[in-house]
Every structure is written in structure tokens, then in C-alpha cells.
Design an enzyme around this catalytic site. Structure first.
Site, PDB file in Angstrom:
ATOM      1  N   LYS A  14       0.829  -1.206   0.000  1.00  0.00           N
ATOM      2  CA  LYS A  14       0.000   0.000   0.000  1.00  0.00           C
ATOM      3  C   LYS A  14       0.867   1.261   0.000  1.00  0.00           C
ATOM      4  O   LYS A  14       0.672   2.152  -0.823  1.00  0.00           O
ATOM      5  CB  LYS A  14      -0.941   0.008   1.221  1.00  0.00           C
ATOM      6  CG  LYS A  14      -1.859  -1.223   1.278  1.00  0.00           C
ATOM      7  CD  LYS A  14      -2.795  -1.186   2.478  1.00  0.00           C
ATOM      8  CE  LYS A  14      -2.126  -1.307   3.840  1.00  0.00           C
ATOM      9  NZ  LYS A  14      -1.462  -2.597   4.074  1.00  0.00           N
ATOM     10  N   ARG A  89      -9.883  -0.132   9.024  1.00  0.00           N
ATOM     11  CA  ARG A  89      -9.454  -1.505   9.275  1.00  0.00           C
ATOM     12  C   ARG A  89     -10.509  -2.314  10.016  1.00  0.00           C
ATOM     13  O   ARG A  89     -10.269  -3.482  10.312  1.00  0.00           O
ATOM     14  CB  ARG A  89      -8.179  -1.485  10.116  1.00  0.00           C
ATOM     15  CG  ARG A  89      -6.880  -1.604   9.300  1.00  0.00           C
ATOM     16  CD  ARG A  89      -5.746  -1.396  10.276  1.00  0.00           C
ATOM     17  NE  ARG A  89      -4.535  -2.085   9.995  1.00  0.00           N
ATOM     18  CZ  ARG A  89      -3.454  -1.530   9.473  1.00  0.00           C
ATOM     19  NH1 ARG A  89      -3.482  -0.283   9.062  1.00  0.00           N
ATOM     20  NH2 ARG A  89      -2.350  -2.220   9.348  1.00  0.00           N
ATOM     21  N   ARG A 123      11.536  -5.203   4.963  1.00  0.00           N
ATOM     22  CA  ARG A 123      11.160  -3.805   4.683  1.00  0.00           C
ATOM     23  C   ARG A 123      12.128  -2.830   5.331  1.00  0.00           C
ATOM     24  O   ARG A 123      12.512  -2.961   6.483  1.00  0.00           O
ATOM     25  CB  ARG A 123       9.742  -3.537   5.193  1.00  0.00           C
ATOM     26  CG  ARG A 123       9.361  -2.055   5.154  1.00  0.00           C
ATOM     27  CD  ARG A 123       7.885  -1.836   5.148  1.00  0.00           C
ATOM     28  NE  ARG A 123       7.195  -2.378   6.286  1.00  0.00           N
ATOM     29  CZ  ARG A 123       5.867  -2.427   6.385  1.00  0.00           C
ATOM     30  NH1 ARG A 123       5.105  -1.973   5.417  1.00  0.00           N
ATOM     31  NH2 ARG A 123       5.303  -2.933   7.463  1.00  0.00           N
ATOM     32  N   ARG A 154      14.047   0.907  10.131  1.00  0.00           N
ATOM     33  CA  ARG A 154      13.267  -0.334  10.165  1.00  0.00           C
ATOM     34  C   ARG A 154      12.253  -0.209  11.279  1.00  0.00           C
ATOM     35  O   ARG A 154      12.560   0.325  12.349  1.00  0.00           O
ATOM     36  CB  ARG A 154      14.186  -1.540  10.393  1.00  0.00           C
ATOM     37  CG  ARG A 154      14.974  -1.894   9.139  1.00  0.00           C
ATOM     38  CD  ARG A 154      15.942  -3.033   9.340  1.00  0.00           C
ATOM     39  NE  ARG A 154      16.945  -2.992   8.292  1.00  0.00           N
ATOM     40  CZ  ARG A 154      16.868  -3.687   7.143  1.00  0.00           C
ATOM     41  NH1 ARG A 154      15.861  -4.498   6.930  1.00  0.00           N
ATOM     42  NH2 ARG A 154      17.810  -3.562   6.226  1.00  0.00           N
ATOM     43  N   ARG A 166      -0.396  -9.594  13.266  1.00  0.00           N
ATOM     44  CA  ARG A 166      -0.967  -8.589  12.358  1.00  0.00           C
ATOM     45  C   ARG A 166      -1.806  -9.272  11.283  1.00  0.00           C
ATOM     46  O   ARG A 166      -2.869  -8.769  10.898  1.00  0.00           O
ATOM     47  CB  ARG A 166       0.141  -7.735  11.761  1.00  0.00           C
ATOM     48  CG  ARG A 166       0.676  -6.721  12.777  1.00  0.00           C
ATOM     49  CD  ARG A 166       2.084  -6.273  12.482  1.00  0.00           C
ATOM     50  NE  ARG A 166       2.192  -5.456  11.304  1.00  0.00           N
ATOM     51  CZ  ARG A 166       3.360  -5.131  10.740  1.00  0.00           C
ATOM     52  NH1 ARG A 166       4.499  -5.575  11.275  1.00  0.00           N
ATOM     53  NH2 ARG A 166       3.395  -4.377   9.686  1.00  0.00           N
TER      54      ARG A 166
HETATM   55  P1  ADP Z   1       2.116  -1.874   3.236  1.00  0.00           P
HETATM   56  O1  ADP Z   1       2.119  -0.365   3.190  1.00  0.00           O
HETATM   57  O2  ADP Z   1       0.927  -2.470   2.556  1.00  0.00           O
HETATM   58  O3  ADP Z   1       2.345  -2.417   4.615  1.00  0.00           O
HETATM   59  P2  ADP Z   1       4.717  -1.624   1.850  1.00  0.00           P
HETATM   60  O4  ADP Z   1       4.409  -0.769   0.675  1.00  0.00           O
HETATM   61  O5  ADP Z   1       5.428  -1.024   2.989  1.00  0.00           O
HETATM   62  O6  ADP Z   1       3.361  -2.359   2.355  1.00  0.00           O
HETATM   63  O7  ADP Z   1       5.514  -2.907   1.310  1.00  0.00           O
HETATM   64  C1  ADP Z   1       6.007  -3.911   2.191  1.00  0.00           C
HETATM   65  C2  ADP Z   1       7.377  -4.392   1.708  1.00  0.00           C
HETATM   66  O8  ADP Z   1       7.208  -5.128   0.489  1.00  0.00           O
HETATM   67  C3  ADP Z   1       8.343  -3.255   1.389  1.00  0.00           C
HETATM   68  O9  ADP Z   1       9.639  -3.670   1.769  1.00  0.00           O
HETATM   69  C4  ADP Z   1       8.241  -3.100  -0.141  1.00  0.00           C
HETATM   70  O10 ADP Z   1       9.461  -2.642  -0.720  1.00  0.00           O
HETATM   71  C5  ADP Z   1       7.944  -4.516  -0.580  1.00  0.00           C
HETATM   72  N1  ADP Z   1       7.060  -4.586  -1.763  1.00  0.00           N
HETATM   73  C6  ADP Z   1       6.006  -3.745  -2.058  1.00  0.00           C
HETATM   74  N2  ADP Z   1       5.412  -4.122  -3.224  1.00  0.00           N
HETATM   75  C7  ADP Z   1       6.101  -5.216  -3.671  1.00  0.00           C
HETATM   76  C8  ADP Z   1       5.968  -6.074  -4.827  1.00  0.00           C
HETATM   77  N3  ADP Z   1       5.004  -5.881  -5.750  1.00  0.00           N
HETATM   78  N4  ADP Z   1       6.841  -7.094  -4.952  1.00  0.00           N
HETATM   79  C9  ADP Z   1       7.813  -7.308  -4.004  1.00  0.00           C
HETATM   80  N5  ADP Z   1       7.991  -6.536  -2.903  1.00  0.00           N
HETATM   81  C10 ADP Z   1       7.148  -5.510  -2.734  1.00  0.00           C
HETATM   82  P1  ADP Z   2       1.053  -2.303   7.925  1.00  0.00           P
HETATM   83  O1  ADP Z   2       0.037  -2.022   6.880  1.00  0.00           O
HETATM   84  O2  ADP Z   2       2.417  -2.494   7.376  1.00  0.00           O
HETATM   85  O3  ADP Z   2       0.622  -3.378   8.885  1.00  0.00           O
HETATM   86  P2  ADP Z   2       0.543   0.232   9.371  1.00  0.00           P
HETATM   87  O4  ADP Z   2       1.616   1.224   9.428  1.00  0.00           O
HETATM   88  O5  ADP Z   2      -0.670   0.514   8.548  1.00  0.00           O
HETATM   89  O6  ADP Z   2       1.239  -1.115   8.938  1.00  0.00           O
HETATM   90  O7  ADP Z   2       0.026  -0.110  10.843  1.00  0.00           O
HETATM   91  C1  ADP Z   2       0.914  -0.405  11.893  1.00  0.00           C
HETATM   92  C2  ADP Z   2       0.105  -0.673  13.168  1.00  0.00           C
HETATM   93  O8  ADP Z   2      -0.613   0.504  13.535  1.00  0.00           O
HETATM   94  C3  ADP Z   2      -0.951  -1.756  13.048  1.00  0.00           C
HETATM   95  O9  ADP Z   2      -0.431  -3.042  13.313  1.00  0.00           O
HETATM   96  C4  ADP Z   2      -1.963  -1.322  14.126  1.00  0.00           C
HETATM   97  O10 ADP Z   2      -1.497  -1.662  15.422  1.00  0.00           O
HETATM   98  C5  ADP Z   2      -1.902   0.189  14.029  1.00  0.00           C
HETATM   99  N1  ADP Z   2      -2.912   0.753  13.095  1.00  0.00           N
HETATM  100  C6  ADP Z   2      -2.662   1.463  11.958  1.00  0.00           C
HETATM  101  N2  ADP Z   2      -3.802   1.832  11.359  1.00  0.00           N
HETATM  102  C7  ADP Z   2      -4.813   1.359  12.134  1.00  0.00           C
HETATM  103  C8  ADP Z   2      -6.243   1.394  12.049  1.00  0.00           C
HETATM  104  N3  ADP Z   2      -6.879   2.019  11.013  1.00  0.00           N
HETATM  105  N4  ADP Z   2      -6.948   0.781  13.025  1.00  0.00           N
HETATM  106  C9  ADP Z   2      -6.357   0.174  14.066  1.00  0.00           C
HETATM  107  N5  ADP Z   2      -5.014   0.087  14.209  1.00  0.00           N
HETATM  108  C10 ADP Z   2      -4.239   0.678  13.251  1.00  0.00           C
END
Ligand code: ADP
Ligand code: ADP
Length: 208
Positions: A14, A89, A123, A154, A166
Site C-alpha cells: 500500500k 481496518r 522492509r 526499520r 498482524r
Molecule cells: P504496506 O504499506 O501495505 O504495509 P509496503 O508498501 O510497505 O506495504 O511494502 C512492504 C514491503 O514489500 C516493502 O519492503 C516493499 O518494498 C515490498 N514490496 C512492495 N510491493 C512489492 C511487490 N510488488 N513485490 C515485491 N515486494 C514488494
Molecule cells: P502495515 O500495513 O504495514 O501493517 P501500518 O503502518 O498501517 O502497517 O500499521 C501499523 C500498526 O498501527 C498496526 O499493526 C496497528 O497496530 C496500528 N494501526 C494502523 N492503522 C490502524 C487502524 N486504522 N486501526 C487500528 N489500528 C491501526
């Protein structure tokens, strides 16, 4: 104008896809995860409350999240809509959001669970500009981050034990939103288990 929701499990991509969509639509990114991490860094009471949930990979309570969102949507740049990343969420979050803004598209990035752990555990992001990279799949360019100052960051919650919690929270509390938004005719899914550019093309295609 209305708002867009980027939807998908943790690590689906995302944040990675958000940059393109922002460029294409001009909508500002609103990431509740980023807002919570900023609150923790600032040492605010919201941050203190949220940290315990985030550290164990559980969702932060809806009232905390909705308080943040209500404040954010009052800001000037949000008046033509925003792009939500990681929000809503839960069904109660989506119901409350429906009273605050019109959602025109929910863009779901689908990635199977067995891919999520490797994505999250590799990541890394740039602490200066927020760009998202991966140790294996999307390395920092050899010339450095385009912003000019790469500061390696990180996340504390990007470890194998938290990822399982998660994912559990995603399947239990968040994935029911797919059907909820399908019923409202705004849900679109793309296969996120492909290279980053292929996913971007599909997402931009859905917006045009
Ligand atoms: P989210 O915001 O949904 O948690 P991120 O955009 O942070 O996800 O992506 C999670 C990890 O996966 C990052 O290290 C990113 O570089 C990697 N990633 C994102 N899209 C892809 C893809 N299409 N293929 C492989 N790795 C990806
Ligand atoms: P990712 O998509 O990589 O799991 P986020 O940065 O979106 O990570 O979220 C990290 C943490 O923040 C989640 O595991 C949760 O604890 C909290 N969080 C983020 N957005 C929400 C939401 N809309 N509702 C509840 N908890 C949230």
C-alpha cells in the site's frame, strides 16, 4: 471529488503504491500507521496508548483512530478528498468514515499470507523522505535514495512474531470490509503478487 482507500494485508504494498496514486490524483496520503508512529515519537498520550497495541501487532481501538482521522480531515489539504492507506481496518471505522467523506474507490492489493512475512521482514524505509524499499525485492538505488539523504529505518513491529498477529488481526477484523465495500459498489481488487510496476499499472487503470 471523493476519497480513495488503499486496502490490503500488512506488507501488501500500500505505501509503495501510494506515491504513484498521489501523483496521478493529487490526493494527499493519509496513513493511520504513520500518524500513530508520529504520535509515539512525539510522546503524546495517543502515542502512549497506541504503542502497546502496535508492539504486539493488535489493532489500536477504533475511538483513538477515529479521533485522529476526524482531526486530519479538517485540514485544508483534505477538503477535496484524501487517499487513505491502512484505514479503515474495521467495520465500525468504515461506518464512521462514511459520515465524513465519500469513498469513490477501494483499491485492494491482494497478496497471499505466505508472501507477507518475507515482505515485512525485509522492509526498510528512508527516514528522510519516507520512500519504502526492500532488502531483496526493491533495493535502495546504488546512487542512494533520490531524496539525497538516505537514513535507514526499520520498524519495531516488522518482525516475524508480530507479523503473525498482524495477519491474524487482518483476517479477523479487516478482511470483512471487502464484502462491505463490494455491497456499496466501490471495491476493486488487483493481484499484488507481481512486480511493483505491474501492480501500479493495474491500480492506475482502475482510477482512469
Ligand atoms: P504496506 O504499506 O501495505 O504495509 P509496503 O508498501 O510497505 O506495504 O511494502 C512492504 C514491503 O514489500 C516493502 O519492503 C516493499 O518494498 C515490498 N514490496 C512492495 N510491493 C512489492 C511487490 N510488488 N513485490 C515485491 N515486494 C514488494
Ligand atoms: P502495515 O500495513 O504495514 O501493517 P501500518 O503502518 O498501517 O502497517 O500499521 C501499523 C500498526 O498501527 C498496526 O499493526 C496497528 O497496530 C496500528 N494501526 C494502523 N492503522 C490502524 C487502524 N486504522 N486501526 C487500528 N489500528 C491501526
Amino acid at each position: 471529488m471523493g476519497s480513495i482507500v488503499l486496502f490490503g494485508p500488512p506488507g501488501a504494498g500500500k505505501g509503495t503504491q501510494a506515491a504513484n496514486i498521489m501523483r496521478e490524483t493529487g490526493l494527499p496520503q493519509v496513513s493511520t500507521g504513520d500518524m500513530l508512529r508520529a504520535a509515539i515519537k512525539a510522546g503524546s498520550s495517543i502515542g502512549l496508548e497506541a504503542k502497546a497495541y502496535m508492539d504486539r501487532g493488535a489493532l489500536v481501538p477504533d475511538d483513538v483512530i477515529l479521533g485522529l482521522i476526524q482531526g486530519r480531515l479538517l485540514e485544508d489539504d483534505a477538503k477535496n478528498g484524501v487517499m487513505f492507506d491502512g484505514f479503515p481496518r474495521t467495520i465500525p471505522q468504515a461506518e464512521a468514515l462514511a459520515d465524513l467523506t465519500t469513498i469513490t474507490h477501494v483499491l485492494a492489493i491482494e497478496v497471499p499470507d505466505e508472501r507477507i512475512v518475507e515482505r515485512i521482514c525485509g522492509r526498510v524505509s528512508c527516514g528522510a523522505c519516507g520512500a519504502v524499499y526492500h532488502d531483496v525485492f526493491n533495493n535502495v538505488p546504488s546512487s542512494g535514495c533520490p531524496c539525497g539523504t538516505f537514513i535507514e529505518k526499520r520498524r519495531a513491529d516488522d518482525n516475524e512474531s508480530t507479523v503473525q498477529n498482524r495477519l491474524h488481526a487482518y483476517h479477523e477484523q479487516t478482511s470483512p470490509l471487502a464484502a462491505w465495500y463490494q455491497e456499496r459498489g466501490v471495491f476493486h481488487a488487483v493481484n499484488g503478487d507481481r512486480d511493483i510496476n505491474a501492480v501500479s499499472q493495474d491500480l492506475l487503470g482502475l482510477l482512469n
